[in-house]
Design an enzyme around this catalytic site. Sequence first.
Site, PDB file in Angstrom:
ATOM      1  CD  GLU A  14      16.268  34.619 -17.604  1.00 50.74           C
ATOM      2  OE1 GLU A  14      15.985  35.798 -17.876  1.00 50.74           O
ATOM      3  OE2 GLU A  14      16.916  34.288 -16.591  1.00 50.74           O
TER       4      GLU A  14
ATOM      5  N   GLY B 160      10.434  43.948 -12.550  1.00 51.50           N
ATOM      6  CA  GLY B 160       8.995  43.898 -12.384  1.00 51.50           C
ATOM      7  C   GLY B 160       8.483  42.475 -12.508  1.00 51.50           C
TER       8      GLY B 160
END
Length: 472
Positions: A195, A81
């Site tokens: 990340e 998402g």
Amino acid sequence: MTAKRGIGRHESLADKIQRHRGIILVISVPIVLIGLVLLLMPGRSISDSVVEEYSVHNRKGGPNSRGPKNYAVIFDAGSSGSRVHVYCFDQNLDLIPLGNELELFLQLKPGLSAYPTDPRQAANSLVSLLDKAEASVPRELRPKTHVRVGATAGLRTLGHDASENILQAVRELLRDRSMLKTEANAVTVLDGTQEGSYQWVTINYLLRNLGKPYSDTVGVVDLGGGSVQMAYAISEEDAASAPKPLEGEDSYVREMYLKGRKYFLYVHSYLHYGLLAARAEILKVSEDSENPCIVAGYDGMYKYGGKEFKAPASQSGASLDECRRITINALKVNDTLCTHMKCTFGGVWNGGRGGGQKNMFVASFFFDRAAEAGFVDPKQPVATVRPMDFEKAAKKACSMKLEEGKSTFPLVEEENLPYLCMDLVYQYTLLIDGFGLEPSQTITLVKKVKYGDQAVEAAWPLGSAIEAVSSP
């Protein structure tokens, strides 16, 4: 004819007032007006001053909330998402509340990778998030406010051309629709070390560990949809002995200077081993035959990264032991691949497992599945568990039939029920066989971290925001 006053005559007070009445009138009128204005103004007592000072110094943002502010808008374009975070910092890099929260956080499904052949539609899926995020930034600050879009492992799996076309469409969307500041590298696919290191910065920032010795920081494992990252601070000696990465791989160690202290951060991202990607890897092991990780009664297709994989359950149902076996196979937990002194899985150096790893914070899908499986409270932002708790939940999930799933695990979304046994077995195996934790070792599952009297999402975007507002 009026007689003149005698030179020696004594002049009375009344005579003086009469003689200077014009001058007195000119002077007295402004004085009277000023007096009337002061009389009509509201009074200000000492207690009023004390109350105002108390309210300024005890508001959630602290005394610096009235000073200069820096905003940052960070999009997390993940495989499961798209999410947007808006942060506001004071000049000391402390968070200032946005309304009643310390951040604006919005999300939607599906992610950008759901549109592999339609870049424009992928970009347009962010419009509602962008509009709401930008509206939260004061208009005069928007041209100075950094916006970043960090695509993670899900987009990497689409291949260079498809992912770059989507990123270019997002760049055009920001250019045409937004007043926010975009730099040349504002829209990009994050590499694994970015990340992982951002996630480490986020959690240790919120815990107020930055600036302390490396052994006082916490290690972080972040299980996303497409990849899993491990990051923790190591000693300078361990950093110096780090093996050189293979060609095309990221360096094992990043140097970061935070709050006046240099950190040597071990960080590695395992592409294809996020929770959703790992399903595909485990299904590959069994090829098109029955898979012992699939809940009994299911016979369908699993879609991931633009590909489909057959996912038939075994006629005898799922088996925890057999599922563990093929999961270990998928993880490539094999010492023959390890050319270093210590490895995790897939031949990857483990960083030495020093003091920076003694306290582990485990985020994202680890928390989500634990909450859905019922062994942590989904309403609480933090939970303390042990890896064996995942194994215990896996035994329950692997022994059920699909039609029993909704009543046995009411918090699990229906589309995830066929894979619940697989997910829990994978998480347990990843912690124990992959990262080498003990089954009884205490770990902290984290969704949000308490920061003052607020709870902040424990995600990598905050680390990216800190870097953005710190840059010129």
